[in-house]
Design a protein around this motif. Structure first.
Motif, short mmCIF file in Angstrom:
data_model
loop_
_atom_site.label_atom_id
_atom_site.label_comp_id
_atom_site.label_asym_id
_atom_site.label_seq_id
_atom_site.Cartn_x
_atom_site.Cartn_y
_atom_site.Cartn_z
N UNK A 44 0.84 -1.20 0.00
CA UNK A 44 0.00 0.00 0.00
C UNK A 44 0.88 1.25 0.00
N UNK A 45 0.29 2.41 -0.20
CA UNK A 45 1.08 3.65 -0.27
C UNK A 45 1.99 3.86 0.94
N UNK A 46 1.54 3.47 2.13
CA UNK A 46 2.36 3.71 3.32
C UNK A 46 3.64 2.86 3.34
N UNK A 47 3.71 1.84 2.45
CA UNK A 47 4.92 1.02 2.40
C UNK A 47 6.01 1.65 1.53
N UNK A 48 5.65 2.66 0.75
CA UNK A 48 6.64 3.29 -0.16
C UNK A 48 7.80 3.88 0.63
N UNK A 49 7.52 4.51 1.78
CA UNK A 49 8.57 5.13 2.58
C UNK A 49 9.62 4.15 3.06
N UNK B 43 13.55 3.96 1.82
CA UNK B 43 14.68 4.06 2.77
C UNK B 43 15.63 2.87 2.60
N UNK B 44 15.05 1.68 2.41
CA UNK B 44 15.88 0.49 2.21
C UNK B 44 16.72 0.64 0.93
N UNK B 45 16.10 1.13 -0.13
CA UNK B 45 16.81 1.29 -1.40
C UNK B 45 17.95 2.31 -1.27
N UNK C 81 11.07 -6.91 2.30
CA UNK C 81 9.63 -6.65 2.46
C UNK C 81 8.96 -7.77 3.26
N UNK C 82 9.36 -9.01 2.97
CA UNK C 82 8.79 -10.15 3.71
C UNK C 82 9.19 -10.11 5.18
N UNK C 83 10.47 -9.78 5.44
CA UNK C 83 10.98 -9.79 6.81
C UNK C 83 10.48 -8.62 7.63
N UNK C 84 10.55 -7.42 7.07
CA UNK C 84 10.24 -6.21 7.83
C UNK C 84 8.76 -5.80 7.77
N UNK C 85 8.12 -6.06 6.64
CA UNK C 85 6.72 -5.64 6.49
C UNK C 85 5.74 -6.80 6.60
N UNK D 175 9.96 4.85 -7.53
CA UNK D 175 11.11 4.46 -6.71
C UNK D 175 12.27 3.94 -7.54
N UNK D 176 12.08 3.79 -8.84
CA UNK D 176 13.19 3.38 -9.69
C UNK D 176 14.29 4.43 -9.71
N UNK D 177 13.97 5.66 -9.31
CA UNK D 177 14.96 6.73 -9.30
C UNK D 177 16.14 6.38 -8.39
N UNK D 178 15.90 5.49 -7.41
CA UNK D 178 16.97 5.12 -6.48
C UNK D 178 17.89 4.04 -7.04
N UNK D 179 17.49 3.40 -8.15
CA UNK D 179 18.30 2.30 -8.68
C UNK D 179 18.12 2.11 -10.19
N UNK D 180 18.24 3.16 -10.98
CA UNK D 180 17.94 3.04 -12.41
C UNK D 180 18.86 2.07 -13.16
N UNK D 181 20.16 2.15 -12.95
CA UNK D 181 21.08 1.29 -13.69
C UNK D 181 20.98 -0.16 -13.25
#
Length: 199
Positions: A114-119, A123-125, A140-144, A162-168
């Motif tokens: 859900x949207x609240x998981x984006x944050x 942060x992890x990324x 995601x499985x472990x923490x959420x 969120x791809x902005x954090x890892x494009x390549x």
């Protein structure tokens, strides 16, 4: 106020049962005392759920599979459905019952992410810039506490930018994940089934 609401609901349920008894005297006539109690509970439940179709089906399924000897006609009368519809419900397995519910809902389950998981994911990324998609799925499985597939993760990352954090990194993973179907090397020549593009 809560007491007033409960009193009103109880009064409405009592009226629904009294009305049902008058309209279905023939159905009650052949029922045992235990069956009458179940029928009354079903009628009161139907009054409480305001005839929600899926809940009606669940109530019918419960009554028909509770091994109490209620007939499809009795159950149909209690939940406001036809005898024929109840015969269909009676033949369903538990799995088929669930499948019918998902079909009625259009199989649009609530998204697990859900949207609240984006944050937390963002942060992890940021904290793990070299992480792979399987590692993000594991996080995601472990923490959420949410089990997802990599395809679902890709859609979520795309939807929330969120791809902005890892494009390549993700571009490289996507390239590796899509080998050619034949495994044969491809040439730069155009396919024989396609017209060459004009310059």
């Amino acid at each position: 106020m809560a007491t007033d609401t409960a009193t009103t609901q109880a009064s409405e349920a009592q009226q629904a049962w009294a009305r049902w008894q008058r309209e279905h005297a023939d159905v009650l006539e052949g029922a045992t005392r235990a069956q009458q109690v179940l029928l009354e509970a079903a009628v009161r439940f139907v009054a409480a759920i305001a005839a929600q179709p899926i809940l009606l089906r669940v109530a019918a399924y419960f009554l028909l599979h509770s091994d109490t000897g209620l007939t499809t006609a009795q159950v149909g009368a209690a939940v406001g459905r036809t005898d024929r519809a109840m015969r269909t419900v009676r033949t369903l397995t538990a799995h088929q019952m669930l499948e019918s519910i998902w079909a009625e809902l259009g199989r649009h389950r609530q998204p697990r992410l859900r949207p609240e998981h984006a944050g937390p994911i963002a942060k992890y990324l940021v904290d793990h810039p070299r992480c792979t998609q399987p590692e993000v799925v594991t996080f995601i499985a472990r923490e959420l506490g949410i089990d997802i597939e990599q395809q679902t993760l890709r859609r979520f990352l795309d939807a929330y930018g969120l791809y902005v954090f890892r494009p390549d990194h993700d571009r490289a993973e996507a390239h590796v994940a899509r080998p050619t179907s034949s495994g044969a090397p491809t040439s730069g020549a155009p396919s024989s089934c396609c017209r060459p593009r004009s310059p």
